[in-house]
Write an enzyme that holds these catalytic residues in place. Sequence first.
Site, mmCIF file in Angstrom:
data_model
loop_
_atom_site.group_PDB
_atom_site.id
_atom_site.type_symbol
_atom_site.label_atom_id
_atom_site.label_comp_id
_atom_site.label_asym_id
_atom_site.label_seq_id
_atom_site.Cartn_x
_atom_site.Cartn_y
_atom_site.Cartn_z
ATOM 1 N N GLU A 8 0.884 -1.163 0.000
ATOM 2 C CA GLU A 8 0.000 0.000 0.000
ATOM 3 C C GLU A 8 0.917 1.207 0.000
ATOM 4 O O GLU A 8 1.547 1.508 1.015
ATOM 5 C CB GLU A 8 -0.928 -0.020 1.215
ATOM 6 C CG GLU A 8 -2.064 0.981 1.114
ATOM 7 C CD GLU A 8 -1.688 2.349 1.644
ATOM 8 O OE1 GLU A 8 -1.263 3.187 0.816
ATOM 9 O OE2 GLU A 8 -1.823 2.572 2.848
ATOM 10 N N CYS A 52 -3.005 8.358 3.883
ATOM 11 C CA CYS A 52 -2.787 7.805 2.540
ATOM 12 C C CYS A 52 -3.995 8.017 1.656
ATOM 13 O O CYS A 52 -3.864 8.116 0.428
ATOM 14 C CB CYS A 52 -2.427 6.324 2.626
ATOM 15 S SG CYS A 52 -3.612 5.336 3.534
#
Length: 591
Positions: free
Chosen positions: A303, A337
């Site tokens: 990720e 994020c």
Amino acid sequence: MECVRDLPLPVVVAVVAGGVVLYVLFVRGRSLPAIPFELKPPAESAPGWAGRPILDAPGIAVAGEPGVIQCYDPATGRSLGRVQATTLEELEQRLGRARAAQAAWAQTTFEQRRQVLRTLLAFVLGHQREICQVACRDSGKTLVDATLGEVLTTAAKLQWTIKHGERALQDDVRDPGFMMAYKRAKVVYQPRGVVAALVSWNYPFHNTVGPVISALFAGNAIVVKASEHVAWSMAYWEQMVRRALNVCGHDPELVHFVTGFADIGRAVTASPLVDHITFIGSPEVGRLVMEAASANLTPVTLELGGKDCAIVFDDADLGQCIPVLMRSVVQNASQNCIGIERILVHARIYDRFVDEMARRMRQVRVGAVLDDPPNEVDCGAMVLPGCFDRLEALIADAVSKGARCLVGGQRFRHPRHPQGQYFAPTLLADVTPDMDITRHETFGPVMVLMRFADEQDAVRQVHASPYGLGSSVFSGDRARGRRVALRLRTGMANVNDFGVNYICQALPFGGVGISGFGRFAGPEGLRALCVEKAFTEDRLPFVKTPIPPIVDYPIRDTEKGYQFTQQIVAFAYSESWWQSIKAGLRLAALA
């Protein structure tokens, strides 16, 4: 036995049925309860704590001591003490102990694993303030941001795994096909062994405990390499999870938190004792993780952050949309994020939207929530001391190419916390895709506003970025919102909202492009931590796979053997019954 034989059949049936019901209700369906425990939080997490001096130049490196991490509160610059980095020898030992503990853990039932998660959930719910204060002290965020980003997300993950994790990991029965109709076929999800997670610093509690939840439920042990920038809180999180294991009667050696610099990260990813790696971080470091993991062909889930967009059409409900997008930028100082880093607004409402956002961004207050007076802090500090030059350079590049900086734009020197790490809440308008700030993560409280003319133009501007993690589309037209969201090259999309897909823990989390690959959360995340074993067995013990003499080795007549196998294919896979019947007759003749 004589008494049983003398009973009427209906009575026997009723007794047996009653026994089955009682078993299902009180034995098989019985849940193991959460076991309460207490854990004292570190004294430094208390509001107003001032037990150590404020550092002259806050930073994690200690001159002359490469194995020591200087911990400090980024909101004030006050020292939190020093932490010894994990050594390579200690890492090897911890991996070995985790491996030994996992052998017994793999044999536990799902209900035993649920009990550990229930115990952990009960502790989290009962100690929200303490957990939030520890996270705030280590990462400089606000209590509201800690509750939403640390506690709520962790509770959601725990609850979903408790309720639905077993269903995700149950044997998955598959159709064996016509040729193998006499077989049972299924996928069995088995623990990988020892998994590792290398996680980022922006949410020190959730990012470290989240991977532990999935790893344990899937039957694995786990080693978490925490960021050196939040090393201070790691001992508290580790003790919490280990206590939950211990009070439930399981080996706490299943879970290890290690911390240190790049050398420890490389050692974890290159270790042959690690069976799977989850990495949360930047694309640059993600490539290094892949390279190190390739030595042992260790599978990875990456990720790697995002440059998430929000597209606001002219029919959007601005009364709902604007507060949501304010939170997407200000929450955790946008060190998320899936923070919204590009807001594309339809030209028809663009000027009005800019004016309202400028008004709001000017009113955002930054500070240290554990040290400032109540009701004075909206936005917390920046965790990384070296981020400011990068942010100011991105803003300067945008302004040089025609963008307008209407609010902020530089590091903020707090009058009460001059050593605190703050960036002024910033609003950039008239940003275009050729500006660096649209192609590089900011990870700071910078609202970027871009204008678009129509649907096609909005999608084109979004796809100018190589990132593809999350996205949002705001529109009063549900069909258009759905259509545009599904066109975007991202791993996740929300219509008329931001980031809520992660609260829906049934959904997988991850991106495309340089935002990474693989998924955590949801059934996909649990299964990624398992070996997906294809399994067959005979349906009936007396029906087994025969090898016809015509193709039994050594084959007497290879030409006939070839013809025989040809007819097997025609018999099993022809689309018409007539072709299959003819092939069957030829098989009989050849045999």
